[in-house]
Design a protein around this motif. Structure first.
Motif, PDB file in Angstrom:
ATOM      1  N   THR A 113       2.151   4.996   6.917  1.00 41.91           N
ATOM      2  CA  THR A 113       3.200   4.895   5.898  1.00 41.91           C
ATOM      3  C   THR A 113       4.594   5.031   6.501  1.00 41.91           C
ATOM      4  OG1 THR A 113       2.968   7.258   5.460  1.00 41.91           O
ATOM      5  CG2 THR A 113       1.693   5.753   4.075  1.00 41.91           C
ATOM      6  N   THR A 114       4.670   4.959   7.822  1.00 41.53           N
ATOM      7  CA  THR A 114       5.977   5.036   8.473  1.00 41.53           C
ATOM      8  C   THR A 114       6.876   3.905   7.985  1.00 41.53           C
ATOM      9  OG1 THR A 114       4.914   5.919  10.441  1.00 41.53           O
ATOM     10  CG2 THR A 114       7.180   5.120  10.675  1.00 41.53           C
ATOM     11  N   SER A 132      11.406   0.748   3.560  1.00 44.15           N
ATOM     12  CA  SER A 132      12.119  -0.233   4.378  1.00 44.15           C
ATOM     13  C   SER A 132      11.755  -1.646   3.947  1.00 44.15           C
ATOM     14  CB  SER A 132      11.782  -0.034   5.850  1.00 44.15           C
ATOM     15  OG  SER A 132      10.415  -0.320   6.073  1.00 44.15           O
ATOM     16  N   ALA A 133      12.600  -2.589   4.357  1.00 46.94           N
ATOM     17  CA  ALA A 133      12.360  -3.984   3.993  1.00 46.94           C
ATOM     18  C   ALA A 133      11.064  -4.491   4.618  1.00 46.94           C
ATOM     19  CB  ALA A 133      13.538  -4.844   4.461  1.00 46.94           C
ATOM     20  N   GLU A 134      10.775  -4.036   5.836  1.00 46.76           N
ATOM     21  CA  GLU A 134       9.552  -4.470   6.523  1.00 46.76           C
ATOM     22  C   GLU A 134       8.308  -3.956   5.809  1.00 46.76           C
ATOM     23  OE1 GLU A 134       9.504  -3.412  10.597  1.00 46.76           O
ATOM     24  OE2 GLU A 134       7.516  -4.260  10.970  1.00 46.76           O
ATOM     25  N   TYR A 135       8.385  -2.692   5.357  1.00 46.94           N
ATOM     26  CA  TYR A 135       7.250  -2.105   4.637  1.00 46.94           C
ATOM     27  C   TYR A 135       7.013  -2.842   3.321  1.00 46.94           C
ATOM     28  CZ  TYR A 135       4.287   1.363   2.356  1.00 46.94           C
ATOM     29  OH  TYR A 135       3.259   1.984   1.720  1.00 46.94           O
ATOM     30  N   GLN A 136       8.097  -3.118   2.574  1.00 50.49           N
ATOM     31  CA  GLN A 136       7.962  -3.823   1.309  1.00 50.49           C
ATOM     32  C   GLN A 136       7.387  -5.217   1.508  1.00 50.49           C
ATOM     33  OE1 GLN A 136       8.346  -2.531  -1.668  1.00 50.49           O
ATOM     34  NE2 GLN A 136       8.971  -0.543  -0.786  1.00 50.49           N
TER      35      GLN A 136
END
Length: 458
Positions: free
Chosen positions: A27-28, A32-36
């Motif tokens: 979940t790091t 963030s945009a990358e996670y979304q």
């Protein structure tokens, strides 16, 4: 234990728990945009994987740090998913990362879907009785009588093979190749060594069913020029062909092969007594490898063999029936790219031919002259002066290699690394010691090498 709110994952086919929970997710970078972006694609990653839960597979890898990325199905309640939700291409990728044979073989034991992935991913197939790879255990096993039924069943299962070896299936008839009509379109390499039941009819089936085949080995098959011509017409992409001990093959069949297959790179016709060499006349410049051991090559045939201009390996060992002068054609300018030449047991080859070859083949790196008894001082001197690229020289049991000839080799052949010699009765101990003194960088080996150069299929 996982918390009550955790999502647990299991095999969607059999319900086998995988010990993967949502609390162990990576979940790091949450928010963030990358996670979304990753979440929108339905992709999640885990920190660790309990490999003991995958006991049917030795190793399981994914793209980075053994993290399994699973595509989620947003329509499922609670966002739960299983490994069965992975698309086929993802499972195929996992299969490709299994680098041990036991892991690949056991992959399909997990469930039916994984078995399908294993079948789709297999690219080569070799029967246990195959001669392609011999081992002590395989030699001790009872030979399997492979029938048309076996071949059909396996080709139905493995429909994307690139390489198939049926070598050693001595009783396989032409009809056993019928499944290639339906499942041979992607086949690139086919080995039929010692398939004594394969005739011209079998080559016709290969021609229509395997248009993409580039390598074929027909060692000791009962084929003729007719079948070879059919094969050449149907498979113009052929690059490597092994016809060793095919006693019914002659220059007529070789001519069809040479003219129809413009990408031909290697041909083996060892012990084909009907071959004189003229069938290679006008061959493609891509032809770099010819093995014609113990063929009845004629002087005109030697010219045909080198006519393409691209030859890098030539084996004409065992040619003893003529005066030996015909081999001078090798040095007429058509074999300037020749790197490896095997004249072992060409007992009648004399200084004239040796001098022509030494001058006409400047790139020669390895030359086998073992048992060439008619090579005398003029020949050895020419080798010393002209063979400036020579690295390996075989002179085992050459009766006319004397101290003066050895001195010529010592003073020349500046790049020589290995000298194979034994039972050279005219060489004195003093000459040998002088050679070792002046050419300390040259390794002298007493062993006699029968076969030199690369394998025909490489």
């Amino acid at each position: 234990m996982s918390q009550a709110s955790d999502v647990s994952y299991s095999c969607g086919s059999c319900g086998y728990p995988l010990n993967l929970t949502s609390s162990n997710r990576i979940t790091t970078g949450v928010g963030s945009a990358e996670y979304q972006k990753s979440i929108k694609k339905g992709r999640i990653s885990f920190l660790t994987v309990d490999l003991s839960r995958f006991t049917q597979v030795d190793e399981l890898y994914s793209l980075r740090k053994s993290a399994i990325k699973i595509e989620m199905d947003p329509s499922r309640d609670g966002g739960s998913t299983t490994i069965m939700d992975l698309p086929d291409d993802c499972l195929c990728f996992i299969f490709q990362w299994l680098d041990c044979s036991s892991g690949r073989e056991s992959f399909g034991l997990t469930c039916h879907r994984w078995l399908t992935i294993q079948n789709l991913s297999r690219r080569s197939l070799q029967f246990e009785c195959s001669l392609t790879q011999l081992s002590r255990s395989s030699l001790s096993q009872t030979s399997l009588n492979v029938t048309s039924f076996h071949v059909h069943r396996l080709l139905t299962r493995y429909q994307h093979l690139h390489q198939l070896s049926l070598s050693g299936c001595t009783e396989l008839p032409d009809s056993g190749l019928n499944p290639l009509q339906s499942y041979g379109s992607k086949l690139q390499s086919l080995y039929l060594d010692c398939c004594f039941g394969i005739t011209d009819n079998g080559l016709s089936l290969i021609g229509t069913g395997c248009p993409s085949v580039t390598s074929i080995s027909l060692y000791r098959c009962t084929i003729t020029d007719v079948g070879l011509e059919i094969l050449a017409n149907a498979c113009s992409t052929l690059m490597r062909v092994n016809l060793s001990y095919c006693s019914c093959i002659s220059d007529y069949g070789l001519e069809a092969l040479s003219q129809k297959c413009s990408q031909l790179k290697g041909v083996t016709v060892s012990y084909c007594r009907g071959v004189t060499g003229i069938g290679f006349r006008g061959c493609s410049p891509t032809l770099a490898y010819i093995d014609a051991e113990s063929c009845k090559l004629e002087p005109e045939g030697i010219m045909g063999v080198v006519s393409g201009g691209g030859l890098e390996f030539l084996n004409v060992s065992g040619v003893t029936w003529y005066s030996g002068g015909g081999l001078a054609a090798i040095g007429t300018g058509f074999a300037k790219r020749l790197k490896i030449l095997n004249l072992r047991m060409c007992r009648n080859v004399g200084d004239e031919s040796i001098m022509a070859i030494a001058k006409g083949c400047p790139l020669l790196q390895e030359w086998n002259l073992a048992l060439c008894h008619q090579v005398k001082i003029s020949g050895w001197e020419s080798i010393g002066v002209n063979c400036n690229s020579l690295q390996k020289l075989h002179v085992n049991r050459c009766r006319n290699l004397c101290d003066r000839g050895l001195q010529a080799l010592r003073d020349g052949c500046k790049r020589l690394l290995v000298l194979y010699m034994n039972q050279n009765i005219r060489i004195s101990c003093i000459a040998m010691e002088l050679f070792k003194l002046y050419r300390g960088g040259v390794e002298i080996k007493e062993e006699e090498i029968l076969c030199i150069g690369p394998n025909w299929i490489t």
